[in-house]
Motif scaffolding. Structure first.
Motif, short mmCIF file in Angstrom:
data_model
loop_
_atom_site.label_atom_id
_atom_site.label_comp_id
_atom_site.label_asym_id
_atom_site.label_seq_id
_atom_site.Cartn_x
_atom_site.Cartn_y
_atom_site.Cartn_z
N LEU A 29 -53.96 -63.50 81.64
CA LEU A 29 -52.95 -64.43 82.15
C LEU A 29 -53.59 -65.62 82.85
O LEU A 29 -53.11 -66.75 82.75
N ARG A 30 -54.68 -65.38 83.56
CA ARG A 30 -55.39 -66.47 84.22
C ARG A 30 -55.98 -67.43 83.19
O ARG A 30 -55.94 -68.65 83.36
N GLU A 31 -56.52 -66.88 82.10
CA GLU A 31 -57.09 -67.72 81.05
C GLU A 31 -55.99 -68.56 80.37
O GLU A 31 -56.19 -69.73 80.06
N ILE A 32 -54.82 -67.93 80.16
CA ILE A 32 -53.72 -68.66 79.54
C ILE A 32 -53.20 -69.76 80.46
O ILE A 32 -52.90 -70.87 80.02
N ALA A 33 -53.13 -69.47 81.76
CA ALA A 33 -52.63 -70.46 82.72
C ALA A 33 -53.59 -71.61 82.93
O ALA A 33 -53.20 -72.64 83.49
N SER A 34 -54.85 -71.47 82.51
CA SER A 34 -55.83 -72.55 82.70
C SER A 34 -55.54 -73.76 81.83
O SER A 34 -56.07 -74.84 82.07
N GLY A 35 -54.72 -73.59 80.78
CA GLY A 35 -54.33 -74.72 79.95
C GLY A 35 -55.29 -75.07 78.86
O GLY A 35 -55.16 -76.13 78.23
N ASP A 90 -55.74 -73.36 75.99
CA ASP A 90 -55.15 -73.06 74.68
C ASP A 90 -53.63 -73.23 74.80
O ASP A 90 -52.93 -72.33 75.25
N LEU A 91 -53.15 -74.39 74.41
CA LEU A 91 -51.73 -74.70 74.54
C LEU A 91 -50.88 -73.82 73.62
O LEU A 91 -49.77 -73.42 73.99
N LYS A 92 -51.39 -73.51 72.44
CA LYS A 92 -50.65 -72.69 71.49
C LYS A 92 -50.40 -71.30 72.05
O LYS A 92 -49.29 -70.76 71.98
N LYS A 93 -51.44 -70.70 72.63
CA LYS A 93 -51.30 -69.37 73.22
C LYS A 93 -50.37 -69.42 74.43
O LYS A 93 -49.57 -68.50 74.66
N PHE A 94 -50.47 -70.50 75.22
CA PHE A 94 -49.61 -70.64 76.39
C PHE A 94 -48.14 -70.68 75.99
O PHE A 94 -47.30 -69.98 76.58
N LEU A 95 -47.81 -71.46 74.97
CA LEU A 95 -46.43 -71.56 74.51
C LEU A 95 -45.95 -70.23 73.93
O LEU A 95 -44.78 -69.85 74.11
N ALA A 96 -46.84 -69.51 73.23
CA ALA A 96 -46.47 -68.23 72.65
C ALA A 96 -46.14 -67.21 73.74
O ALA A 96 -45.16 -66.45 73.63
N VAL A 97 -46.94 -67.20 74.81
CA VAL A 97 -46.70 -66.25 75.91
C VAL A 97 -45.41 -66.60 76.64
O VAL A 97 -44.61 -65.72 76.99
N ILE A 98 -45.19 -67.90 76.89
CA ILE A 98 -43.95 -68.33 77.54
C ILE A 98 -42.74 -67.93 76.70
O ILE A 98 -41.73 -67.43 77.23
N ALA A 99 -42.83 -68.13 75.39
CA ALA A 99 -41.72 -67.76 74.51
C ALA A 99 -41.50 -66.25 74.52
O ALA A 99 -40.36 -65.78 74.52
N GLY A 100 -42.59 -65.48 74.56
CA GLY A 100 -42.46 -64.03 74.61
C GLY A 100 -41.79 -63.55 75.87
O GLY A 100 -40.89 -62.69 75.84
N PHE A 101 -42.19 -64.10 77.03
CA PHE A 101 -41.55 -63.74 78.30
C PHE A 101 -40.08 -64.16 78.33
O PHE A 101 -39.23 -63.47 78.89
N TRP A 102 -39.79 -65.30 77.72
CA TRP A 102 -38.41 -65.78 77.67
C TRP A 102 -37.53 -64.85 76.84
O TRP A 102 -36.40 -64.52 77.22
#
Length: 246
Positions: free
Chosen positions: A154-160, A162-174
């Motif tokens: 989660l820390r790696e994703i929040a670092s910005g 990899d935008l694609k992975k960030f959007l995928a995780v946000i969509a998954g949580f949503w």
């Protein structure tokens, strides 16, 4: 204007083609060297390279999920279904269940220890029950490692980076938040449990039919993401993250 739009559409189509075939271009150089291996290499869901049984660890848990032992798998699914029916449909409460279980257990043990009155023999010995220390420590250690790994991801994703992975995780949580409004945690846990006991075995049985469909879906998703990146994400100003020393 028409020429400019035409060039823009051509560049977008080129980016889509590069995005789709980018992964396969790296292996094209070695195609001449090992043609027999690459012919056998086909698309697999989630990019797996191992059999489904090994993906799930290859141990007893994988045997249960893939129904290698039908009695154990059916018993596990049956117990989970009984628990869900008991707490969800019959609205039984956990504290009530624990108290009733303790009442029955103590009553049986009391009668067992005083059996000499009925059978005129020495009462049977009540077995000693204790939780061993080693399995508890192993479970705590594994749980700590998994939590630390999840926090690091989660820390790696929040670092910005990899935008694609960030959007995928946000969509998954949503999506999970929406599903959470439809049912409670126990029902959601039961649904996931049932899927783990049905989806892997169905996929293992029909993987040759599912993988081509998954490949087509993956290509279509990549196309839509390139279009979204070109029209939306590329217009969002982003600065580089730099470590600040105070």
């Amino acid at each position: 204007m028409a020429e400019h739009e035409g060039k823009k559409e051509e560049s977008l189509m080129e980016k889509i083609a590069e995005k789709i075939h980018g992964d396969s271009s790296t292996s094209s150089d070695s195609e001449d060297e090992k043609p027999s291996e690459l012919k056998a290499k086909i698309f697999r869901l989630f990019g797996r390279e191992k059999p489904v049984h090994q993906v799930f660890g290859g141990g007893k848990s994988a045997d249960v999920l893939l129904w290698r032992n039908k009695k154990i798998s059916a018993s596990t699914l049956g117990v989970a279904t009984a628990i869900w029916i008991l707490f969800e449909l019959m609205e039984y409460h956990l504290l009530t269940l624990v108290c009733h279980g303790l009442i029955i257990t103590l009553a049986v043990l009391f009668l067992w220890s005083n059996a000499t009155t009925f059978i005129h023999k020495s009462p049977p010995r009540i077995p000693e029950v204790s939780i061993p220390e080693e399995p508890v420590l192993q479970f705590a250690s594994v749980l700590r490692l998994e939590i630390n790994r999840a926090v690091a991801v989660l820390r790696e994703i929040a670092s910005g980076r990899d935008l694609k992975k960030f959007l995928a995780v946000i969509a998954g949580f949503w999506v999970l938040s929406i599903i959470g409004t439809w049912c409670n945690f126990l029902t959601l846990f039961y649904i996931v449990f049932v899927l783990l006991h049905t989806a892997p075995v169905i996929y293992e049985k029909y993987e040759d039919k599912i993988d081509p469909l998954a490949e087509k879906a993956t290509i279509e998703i990549k196309k839509q993401y390139v279009v979204f990146e070109e029209k939306v994400l590329s217009k969002i100003p982003r600065g580089t993250l730099k470590d600040k020393k105070h």
